[in-house]
Design a protein around this motif. Structure first.
Motif, mmCIF file in Angstrom:
data_model
loop_
_atom_site.group_PDB
_atom_site.id
_atom_site.type_symbol
_atom_site.label_atom_id
_atom_site.label_comp_id
_atom_site.label_asym_id
_atom_site.label_seq_id
_atom_site.Cartn_x
_atom_site.Cartn_y
_atom_site.Cartn_z
ATOM 1 N N GLY A 1 36.490 21.789 91.761
ATOM 2 C CA GLY A 1 36.063 23.036 91.152
ATOM 3 C C GLY A 1 34.615 23.320 91.513
ATOM 4 N N VAL A 2 34.273 24.593 91.608
ATOM 5 C CA VAL A 2 32.903 25.005 91.902
ATOM 6 C C VAL A 2 32.181 25.269 90.590
ATOM 7 C CG1 VAL A 2 31.465 26.785 92.981
ATOM 8 C CG2 VAL A 2 33.545 25.996 94.132
ATOM 9 N N ASN A 3 31.027 24.658 90.435
ATOM 10 C CA ASN A 3 30.202 24.833 89.254
ATOM 11 C C ASN A 3 29.829 26.306 89.103
ATOM 12 O OD1 ASN A 3 28.266 24.746 87.223
ATOM 13 N ND2 ASN A 3 27.006 23.174 88.187
ATOM 14 N N ALA A 4 30.133 26.878 87.957
ATOM 15 C CA ALA A 4 29.801 28.289 87.726
ATOM 16 C C ALA A 4 28.302 28.540 87.805
ATOM 17 C CB ALA A 4 30.341 28.732 86.365
ATOM 18 N N ARG A 5 27.501 27.484 87.622
ATOM 19 C CA ARG A 5 26.033 27.604 87.695
ATOM 20 C C ARG A 5 25.483 26.870 88.919
ATOM 21 N NH1 ARG A 5 24.247 25.637 81.792
ATOM 22 N NH2 ARG A 5 22.178 26.198 82.585
ATOM 23 N N ALA A 6 26.310 26.756 89.960
ATOM 24 C CA ALA A 6 25.905 26.024 91.169
ATOM 25 C C ALA A 6 24.668 26.651 91.810
ATOM 26 C CB ALA A 6 27.043 26.002 92.174
ATOM 27 N N LYS A 7 23.765 25.800 92.286
ATOM 28 C CA LYS A 7 22.576 26.272 92.988
ATOM 29 C C LYS A 7 22.921 26.711 94.407
ATOM 30 C CE LYS A 7 19.220 23.525 90.344
ATOM 31 N NZ LYS A 7 20.191 23.078 89.339
ATOM 32 N N ASN A 8 23.979 26.148 94.951
ATOM 33 C CA ASN A 8 24.436 26.501 96.296
ATOM 34 C C ASN A 8 25.895 26.936 96.227
ATOM 35 O OD1 ASN A 8 23.103 26.692 98.764
ATOM 36 N ND2 ASN A 8 22.566 24.520 98.752
ATOM 37 N N LYS A 9 26.160 27.965 95.463
ATOM 38 C CA LYS A 9 27.535 28.390 95.199
ATOM 39 C C LYS A 9 28.259 28.823 96.473
ATOM 40 C CE LYS A 9 28.188 30.431 91.340
ATOM 41 N NZ LYS A 9 28.216 31.425 90.253
ATOM 42 N N ASP A 10 27.588 29.587 97.320
ATOM 43 C CA ASP A 10 28.237 30.060 98.547
ATOM 44 C C ASP A 10 28.640 28.895 99.447
ATOM 45 O OD1 ASP A 10 27.945 32.641 97.711
ATOM 46 O OD2 ASP A 10 26.188 33.064 98.946
ATOM 47 N N LEU A 11 27.760 27.890 99.536
ATOM 48 C CA LEU A 11 28.075 26.725 100.364
ATOM 49 C C LEU A 11 29.207 25.918 99.739
ATOM 50 C CD1 LEU A 11 27.379 25.159 102.906
ATOM 51 C CD2 LEU A 11 25.605 23.938 101.616
ATOM 52 N N ALA A 12 29.217 25.832 98.416
ATOM 53 C CA ALA A 12 30.292 25.116 97.723
ATOM 54 C C ALA A 12 31.638 25.785 97.990
ATOM 55 C CB ALA A 12 30.011 25.059 96.228
ATOM 56 N N ILE A 13 31.676 27.105 97.942
ATOM 57 C CA ILE A 13 32.922 27.827 98.198
ATOM 58 C C ILE A 13 33.335 27.663 99.660
ATOM 59 C CG2 ILE A 13 33.965 30.119 98.305
ATOM 60 C CD1 ILE A 13 32.347 30.841 95.805
ATOM 61 N N LYS A 14 32.367 27.644 100.558
ATOM 62 C CA LYS A 14 32.670 27.443 101.973
ATOM 63 C C LYS A 14 33.295 26.070 102.197
ATOM 64 C CE LYS A 14 30.637 27.988 106.579
ATOM 65 N NZ LYS A 14 29.415 28.337 107.345
ATOM 66 N N PHE A 15 32.778 25.063 101.494
ATOM 67 C CA PHE A 15 33.338 23.712 101.607
ATOM 68 C C PHE A 15 34.754 23.681 101.053
ATOM 69 C CE2 PHE A 15 34.031 19.316 100.290
ATOM 70 C CZ PHE A 15 33.603 18.612 101.402
ATOM 71 N N VAL A 16 34.983 24.359 99.916
ATOM 72 C CA VAL A 16 36.322 24.411 99.326
ATOM 73 C C VAL A 16 37.288 25.111 100.273
ATOM 74 C CG1 VAL A 16 37.676 25.497 97.498
ATOM 75 C CG2 VAL A 16 35.621 24.223 96.917
ATOM 76 N N ASP A 17 36.824 26.176 100.909
ATOM 77 C CA ASP A 17 37.679 26.865 101.875
ATOM 78 C C ASP A 17 38.103 25.926 103.007
ATOM 79 O OD1 ASP A 17 37.532 29.208 100.445
ATOM 80 O OD2 ASP A 17 36.008 30.135 101.722
ATOM 81 N N PHE A 18 37.173 25.057 103.431
ATOM 82 C CA PHE A 18 37.527 24.079 104.463
ATOM 83 C C PHE A 18 38.547 23.078 103.932
ATOM 84 C CE2 PHE A 18 36.651 19.933 106.549
ATOM 85 C CZ PHE A 18 37.183 20.253 107.796
ATOM 86 N N LEU A 19 38.351 22.618 102.684
ATOM 87 C CA LEU A 19 39.307 21.700 102.076
ATOM 88 C C LEU A 19 40.704 22.309 102.021
ATOM 89 C CD1 LEU A 19 37.466 20.103 99.003
ATOM 90 C CD2 LEU A 19 38.363 18.897 100.992
ATOM 91 N N GLU A 20 40.779 23.610 101.816
ATOM 92 C CA GLU A 20 42.075 24.264 101.678
ATOM 93 C C GLU A 20 42.689 24.664 103.017
ATOM 94 O OE1 GLU A 20 43.953 24.518 98.959
ATOM 95 O OE2 GLU A 20 42.412 23.267 98.047
ATOM 96 N N SER A 21 41.963 24.481 104.108
ATOM 97 C CA SER A 21 42.550 24.701 105.427
ATOM 98 C C SER A 21 43.466 23.523 105.755
ATOM 99 C CB SER A 21 41.457 24.819 106.485
ATOM 100 O OG SER A 21 40.799 23.573 106.684
ATOM 101 N N SER A 22 44.406 23.727 106.671
ATOM 102 C CA SER A 22 45.291 22.627 107.058
ATOM 103 C C SER A 22 44.486 21.463 107.622
ATOM 104 C CB SER A 22 46.311 23.109 108.103
ATOM 105 O OG SER A 22 47.191 24.047 107.531
#
Length: 419
Positions: free
Chosen positions: A314-335
């Motif tokens: 999960g991405v911290n709703a108060r993340a200091k690097n939210k965009d990077l966290a979402i980018k990492f999650v997107d990679f995790l969700e790729s095949s």
């Protein structure tokens, strides 16, 4: 990342003792540095995906910390409350624990990920435990199971084969003892391990025969104490009395149990599939493992397994690097990312894809999953974490002769009704 960091050996829904940190272990992001936290057993998988993510994103740094499950849950909840939690952190599905998706999404700690392209890709059995009030808050990465992990090399040396019925299971325990090797290593000193045998038996005894059991519980139409959960807990004790476990299971912790089966001192262990990697790290070269269902009746055709989403982030709703966290999650969700992570911790991908080749030891779990013969981890939809905690204590008390199944399950019912 400091490759010299030392990490404890643990399993998917849990971890052994100890706290480890790499690359400074910082939990505050910023300036191209992503911070991540997870249970210790996710270390190998994180190493694999982080290396590839950094390769594809030059200049990005990823700092992460790992710790034993109990410590991880306590520390992360405290950090979330104080606003010091990492950008990205490991979560569980459903509502059964303190870091379960429903629980922390309701508290406002998780970023809504519903707009991500992968959010609707999860299978029907996974989607509900990643969502809260119709929105997706956690990114499921792996699918795991619980079963009997056999040291097939040790079984062959003992001249034994895995049992397929309950009667065969008890005979298997007797035959293994006669060979001087208990059938299963049980780490009953490690609290979370105690639930794994009931979780292996109840798909066959409870949830397979009555798929509506969770809904009936929620509506107050049944209870643990009035169900075949009684049989599951009694069979756990019956296994103990039949000599299925090593001496003094209440004095054995997780790490010691892994060593027992890795060295062939026991023939198997009832665990999550992530323990396969932990066993293989200590086993002699050439050791073969196989994860199979734990039979609960004398009709092998009835046997089912537990299988459910395991690793998720999960991405911290108060993340200091939210965009990077979402980018990492997107990679995790790729095949590519999901297969890297899944291969590293010996599990199956949360979203099946044709490019993934399962470890041979997981072929039966994969077969049962495709055949619709699995049920989710029992706690994922329980209304609070107290139910699971009560179960773990009840099992320890039953193994030490301090309580009985009906009394213990009545305590679970009381915890369940607290909502």
């Amino acid at each position: 990342m400091n490759k010299n960091c030392l990490f404890g050996v643990t399993v998917a829904v849990a971890a052994a003792l100890g706290l480890s940190a790499c690359a400074g272990g910082g939990t505050s992001g910023g300036d191209g540095t992503l911070t991540v936290a997870a249970p210790t057993n996710e270390k190998g998988a994180l190493d694999a995906v982080i290396a590839k993510f950094k390769e594809q994103n030059p200049g990005v740094e990823v700092n992460y910390t790992t710790s034993a499950v109990d410590q991880y849950q306590t520390t992360t909840r405290t950090q979330l409350s104080s606003g010091t939690a990492p950008d990205l952190f490991f979560v569980w599905g459903g509502s059964g624990g303190p870091l379960s998706t429903h629980v922390i999404a309701k508290a406002g700690y998780l970023e809504d990920l519903s707009s991500q392209a992968w959010a609707d890709n999860f299978p029907a059995g996974i989607k509900p435990v990643t969502q809260f009030e119709g929105k997706t808050y956690s990114a499921a990465v792996t699918y795991s199971g619980i079963g009997a992990i056999y040291n097939m090399t040790a079984l062959q040396e003992a001249g034994l084969t895995p049992p397929t019925t309950w009667t065969e299971l008890l005979q298997f325990c007797s035959d293994a003892r006669a060979k001087g090797k208990p059938a299963f290593a049980l780490a009953a000193q490690t609290n979370w391990v105690t639930q794994l045998i009931p979780y292996s038996l109840t798909p066959t005894l409870v949830y397979g025969p009555d798929p509506s059991f969770p809904e009936k519980m929620e509506q107050g139409q049944t209870s643990f104490a009035e169900s075949k959960w009684v049989d599951a807990l009694n069979k756990n004790v019956e296994m103990q009395k039949a000599g299925c476990f090593q001496d003094n299971p209440l004095g054995t912790d997780y790490n010691a149990s892994v060593s027992l089966v890795a060295k062939g001192n026991t023939l198997g262990i009832v665990q999550t599939n992530s323990a396969i990697d932990a066993v293989m790290e200590q086993a002699p070269a050439g050791t073969r493992l196989n994860m199979l269902p734990l039979p609960a009746t004398d009709n092998a055709a009835e046997t089912r397994m537990t299988g459910s989403m395991s690793a998720a982030y999960g991405v911290n709703a108060r993340a200091k690097n939210k965009d990077l966290a979402i980018k990492f999650v997107d990679f995790l969700e790729s095949s590519e990312g999901m297969n890297l992570y899944t291969s590293a911790n010996k599990s199956l991908p949360a979203v099946p894809n044709d490019s993934f080749e399962a470890d041979a030891s997981l072929s039966t779990l994969q077969e049962y999953t495709k055949g619709g013969k699995t049920d989710p981890f029992m706690d994922v939809m329980w209304p609070n974490a107290r139910v699971q905690q009560t179960l773990m204590q009840v099992i320890q008390d039953m193994l030490s002769g301090k309580t009985d199944a009906v009394t213990g399950l009545t305590q679970m019912d009381s915890a369940y009704k607290q909502g």
